[in-house]
Design a protein around this motif. Structure first.
Motif, PDB file in Angstrom:
ATOM      1  N   GLY A  94      41.478  32.341  30.033  1.00 12.19           N
ATOM      2  CA  GLY A  94      43.066  31.794  29.615  1.00 12.19           C
ATOM      3  C   GLY A  94      43.737  31.471  31.078  1.00 12.19           C
ATOM      4  N   PRO A  95      44.989  30.652  30.687  1.00  9.63           N
ATOM      5  CA  PRO A  95      45.462  30.681  31.824  1.00  9.63           C
ATOM      6  C   PRO A  95      46.213  31.493  32.660  1.00  9.63           C
ATOM      7  N   ALA A  96      46.407  31.496  34.060  1.00 12.19           N
ATOM      8  CA  ALA A  96      46.989  32.544  35.008  1.00 12.19           C
ATOM      9  C   ALA A  96      48.409  31.806  34.895  1.00 12.19           C
ATOM     10  N   ASP A  97      49.179  31.885  34.131  1.00 16.31           N
ATOM     11  CA  ASP A  97      50.578  31.215  33.977  1.00 16.31           C
ATOM     12  C   ASP A  97      51.759  32.282  33.853  1.00 16.31           C
ATOM     13  N   SER A  98      51.496  33.465  34.197  1.00 17.56           N
ATOM     14  CA  SER A  98      52.454  34.505  34.381  1.00 17.56           C
ATOM     15  C   SER A  98      52.110  35.862  35.004  1.00 17.56           C
ATOM     16  N   VAL A  99      52.863  36.419  35.559  1.00 18.66           N
ATOM     17  CA  VAL A  99      52.530  37.801  36.132  1.00 18.66           C
ATOM     18  C   VAL A  99      51.942  38.327  35.032  1.00 18.66           C
ATOM     19  N   GLN A 100      52.140  38.562  33.911  1.00 20.10           N
ATOM     20  CA  GLN A 100      51.608  39.312  32.789  1.00 20.10           C
ATOM     21  C   GLN A 100      50.342  38.794  32.827  1.00 20.10           C
ATOM     22  N   ALA A 101      50.048  37.764  32.447  1.00 18.04           N
ATOM     23  CA  ALA A 101      48.696  37.322  32.135  1.00 18.04           C
ATOM     24  C   ALA A 101      47.942  37.591  33.261  1.00 18.04           C
ATOM     25  N   VAL A 102      48.158  37.817  34.639  1.00 20.46           N
ATOM     26  CA  VAL A 102      47.518  38.173  35.488  1.00 20.46           C
ATOM     27  C   VAL A 102      47.184  39.479  35.583  1.00 20.46           C
ATOM     28  N   VAL A 103      48.108  40.452  35.299  1.00 20.25           N
ATOM     29  CA  VAL A 103      48.126  41.565  35.302  1.00 20.25           C
ATOM     30  C   VAL A 103      47.404  42.285  34.141  1.00 20.25           C
ATOM     31  N   VAL A 104      47.254  41.574  33.085  1.00 20.95           N
ATOM     32  CA  VAL A 104      46.272  41.910  31.952  1.00 20.95           C
ATOM     33  C   VAL A 104      44.570  41.606  32.340  1.00 20.95           C
ATOM     34  N   ALA A 105      44.465  40.252  32.868  1.00 21.93           N
ATOM     35  CA  ALA A 105      43.501  39.921  33.188  1.00 21.93           C
ATOM     36  C   ALA A 105      42.757  41.029  34.264  1.00 21.93           C
ATOM     37  N   ASP A 106      43.737  41.299  35.221  1.00 23.49           N
ATOM     38  CA  ASP A 106      43.117  42.343  36.505  1.00 23.49           C
ATOM     39  C   ASP A 106      42.555  43.400  35.892  1.00 23.49           C
ATOM     40  N   SER A 107      43.890  44.249  34.953  1.00 26.94           N
ATOM     41  CA  SER A 107      43.055  45.429  34.459  1.00 26.94           C
ATOM     42  C   SER A 107      42.040  45.249  33.353  1.00 26.94           C
ATOM     43  N   GLU A 108      41.721  44.282  32.394  1.00 24.66           N
ATOM     44  CA  GLU A 108      40.450  44.110  31.728  1.00 24.66           C
ATOM     45  C   GLU A 108      39.527  44.073  32.503  1.00 24.66           C
ATOM     46  N   ALA A 109      39.519  43.150  33.634  1.00 28.01           N
ATOM     47  CA  ALA A 109      38.256  42.886  34.321  1.00 28.01           C
ATOM     48  C   ALA A 109      37.754  44.208  35.048  1.00 28.01           C
ATOM     49  N   ARG A 110      39.049  45.208  35.499  1.00 25.05           N
ATOM     50  CA  ARG A 110      38.491  46.355  36.073  1.00 25.05           C
ATOM     51  C   ARG A 110      37.798  47.271  35.036  1.00 25.05           C
ATOM     52  N   ARG A 111      38.409  47.269  33.832  1.00 28.57           N
ATOM     53  CA  ARG A 111      37.839  48.275  32.862  1.00 28.57           C
ATOM     54  C   ARG A 111      36.296  47.561  32.643  1.00 28.57           C
ATOM     55  N   GLN A 112      35.934  46.393  32.593  1.00 29.42           N
ATOM     56  CA  GLN A 112      34.807  45.906  32.146  1.00 29.42           C
ATOM     57  C   GLN A 112      33.747  46.089  33.527  1.00 29.42           C
ATOM     58  N   ALA A 113      34.387  46.192  34.647  1.00 31.89           N
ATOM     59  CA  ALA A 113      33.772  46.409  35.789  1.00 31.89           C
ATOM     60  C   ALA A 113      33.271  47.975  35.711  1.00 31.89           C
ATOM     61  N   MET A 114      34.261  48.847  35.604  1.00 34.05           N
ATOM     62  CA  MET A 114      33.757  50.254  35.610  1.00 34.05           C
ATOM     63  C   MET A 114      32.895  50.544  34.322  1.00 34.05           C
ATOM     64  N   GLU A 115      32.870  49.814  33.393  1.00 29.85           N
ATOM     65  CA  GLU A 115      32.005  49.917  32.164  1.00 29.85           C
ATOM     66  C   GLU A 115      30.621  49.550  32.961  1.00 29.85           C
ATOM     67  N   ALA A 116      30.479  48.628  33.520  1.00 31.03           N
ATOM     68  CA  ALA A 116      29.236  48.028  34.192  1.00 31.03           C
ATOM     69  C   ALA A 116      28.530  48.959  35.013  1.00 31.03           C
ATOM     70  N   VAL A 117      29.391  49.474  35.954  1.00 35.11           N
ATOM     71  CA  VAL A 117      29.167  50.498  36.969  1.00 35.11           C
ATOM     72  C   VAL A 117      28.524  51.749  36.174  1.00 35.11           C
ATOM     73  N   GLY A 118      29.104  52.299  35.088  1.00 35.08           N
ATOM     74  CA  GLY A 118      28.680  53.241  34.237  1.00 35.08           C
ATOM     75  C   GLY A 118      27.472  53.092  33.609  1.00 35.08           C
ATOM     76  N   ASN A 119      27.275  51.810  33.217  1.00 39.21           N
ATOM     77  CA  ASN A 119      26.124  51.294  32.581  1.00 39.21           C
ATOM     78  C   ASN A 119      24.818  51.331  33.376  1.00 39.21           C
ATOM     79  N   ARG A 120      25.204  51.057  34.784  1.00 41.11           N
ATOM     80  CA  ARG A 120      24.120  50.768  35.542  1.00 41.11           C
ATOM     81  C   ARG A 120      23.760  52.064  36.263  1.00 41.11           C
ATOM     82  N   ARG A 121      24.511  53.232  36.119  1.00 41.04           N
ATOM     83  CA  ARG A 121      24.386  54.539  36.793  1.00 41.04           C
ATOM     84  C   ARG A 121      23.576  55.237  35.666  1.00 41.04           C
ATOM     85  N   ASN A 122      23.406  54.895  34.236  1.00 41.86           N
ATOM     86  CA  ASN A 122      22.877  55.555  33.229  1.00 41.86           C
ATOM     87  C   ASN A 122      21.681  54.872  32.872  1.00 41.86           C
ATOM     88  N   ARG A 123      21.328  53.645  33.687  1.00 42.65           N
ATOM     89  CA  ARG A 123      20.247  53.261  33.339  1.00 42.65           C
ATOM     90  C   ARG A 123      19.059  53.708  33.585  1.00 42.65           C
TER      91      ARG A 123
END
Ligand code: MG
Length: 386
Positions: free
Chosen positions: A357-386
């Motif tokens: 999606g486009p990075a056309d507002s602070v809101q869009a960037v903030v949402v993308a940022d927190s979603e990427a963080r959430r997914q990254a934490m999940e990936a860290v967790g998955n890796r740990r439990n492997r």
């Protein structure tokens, strides 16, 4: 007598912030400190405030009820105070030395208020690229890069337009694992990654230099700052970090900027340009420097580099996702929760399924940022439990 220019330093207690304070201390006849900020380190900020006597100090991660300070000037609290500080009418220059994408709103506020922005916070530029460029074009503010490579390019360009540039050549020290075989990367420990061969920096950027994520962020940064196509930006490994970067012009002439590797030179340039103020650093000695050596980047050993460039080519919120996922992965590595080779795995997991999606507002960037963080934490967790 020259009127002193007002300076706000955001992130004053970090590595770049402390270097900025050193520069300001030496050039107190030319600059006066209007404001200083820190996230958590109230003792260090307290001491800096007592020394520089700014108009205000911001403890972004603190609050008035629990904060105890010796300095009796004006204290402000919370993230909103950072944005206010970046636009303060008494400031001519804002040094943004915040770490991570949290610096975006301060960057936009400084540009919106027509400040000279001395930008060390590359993540905010990468995450909010189109927004930052727009705020810069629309307003009377300016961006002077504090990153050594971009300071070098700015100095080599000397105001010439991008249409005259054929290629930018960014140099990379190669980090501590320049010669480490890819098969040994699984053995890398935190202390190894924190031992940078030529630069003394904060821990996040030191790990980014070891993975070459920092260099990918810098290519994106150069693309945005100098309006040069991604394909016209090349990275070469230059282990001694003497040449900070080069510009190849269309007439066949290549300009390079050289100097002792300290952040205080680019900081002083960003504060004073186009003027050159005196500095006491070790001068460049061509004989002592010996031969200047260059190598290609080993793409096989450093997947974070290519992942960053791929995110840049995708555009939209992908660079923001890359940067945010990297922040989480690096933090997990520093905590001992993720091996070194887990950093690109986590970032790849996030980018592989990134909706964009486009990075056309602070809101869009903030949402993308927190979603990427959430997914990254999940990936860290998955890796740990492997
Ligand atoms: Mg750099």
């Amino acid at each position: 007598m020259v009127e002193r220019r007002g300076v706000v330093v955001l992130g004053a207690t970090g590595s770049v912030g402390r270097s900025a304070c050193n520069v300001l201390r030496r050039h107190a006849d030319r600059f006066r400190v209007v404001g200083l900020s820190a996230a958590q380190n109230s003792d260090a900020l307290d001491m800096l405030a007592a020394e520089f006597e700014p108009e205000f100090a911001v403890l972004a991660g603190g609050d008035a009820d629990t904060h105890e300070a010796a300095w009796t000037g004006e204290w402000r609290y919370g993230p909103a105070a950072l944005i206010e500080a970046a636009a303060d009418r008494r400031a001519d220059i804002v040094v943004n030395a915040l770490v991570g994408s949290a610096g975006l709103e301060a960057t936009l506020a400084a540009l919106g208020a027509g400040k000279r922005l001395a930008l060390a916070n590359k993540e905010s530029l990468v995450a909010g690229g189109p927004l930052v460029v727009q705020a810069w074009r629309d307003g009377t503010g300016d961006i002077l890069p504090v990153d050594s490579e971009h300071s070098a390019i700015h100095q080599c360009l000397a105001g010439r337009p991008s249409s005259e540039v054929r290629r930018l050549i960014l140099t990379a020290s190669g980090g501590p694992f320049r010669k480490t075989p890819a098969s040994e990367f699984t053995e890398i420990r935190c202390a190894d990654a924190l031992a940078h061969p030529t630069w003394d920096m904060g821990s996040k950027i030191t790990v980014d230099s070891a993975t070459l994520a920092n260099k990918a962020l810098e290519v994106i940064e150069a693309h945005l700052l100098f309006d040069i196509a991604l394909d016209s930006i090349e990275v070469v490994v230059h282990p001694t970090s003497i040449i900070h970067s080069m510009v190849e012009f269309r007439d066949g002439s290549t300009m390079a900027q050289l100097g002792f590797p300290t952040m205080e030179v680019p900081i002083l340039y960003a504060l004073a340009a186009p003027e050159r103020l005196p500095n006491e650093f070790e001068p460049f000695d061509p004989v002592a420097a010996g031969p200047l050596e260059f190598e290609h980047v080993r793409h096989d050993a450093f997947p974070m580099f290519e992942l960053g460039l791929a995110a840049a080519r995708t555009g939209g919120t992908a660079p923001a996702a890359y940067s945010a996922a990297n922040e989480i992965a690096v933090a997990a590595f520093l905590e001992g929760e993720l091996p070194f080779t887990g950093i690109p795995e986590v970032v790849d997991a996030v980018l592989g399924s990134w909706e964009g999606g486009p990075a056309d507002s602070v809101q869009a960037v903030v949402v993308a940022d927190s979603e990427a963080r959430r997914q990254a934490m999940e990936a860290v967790g998955n890796r740990r439990n492997r």
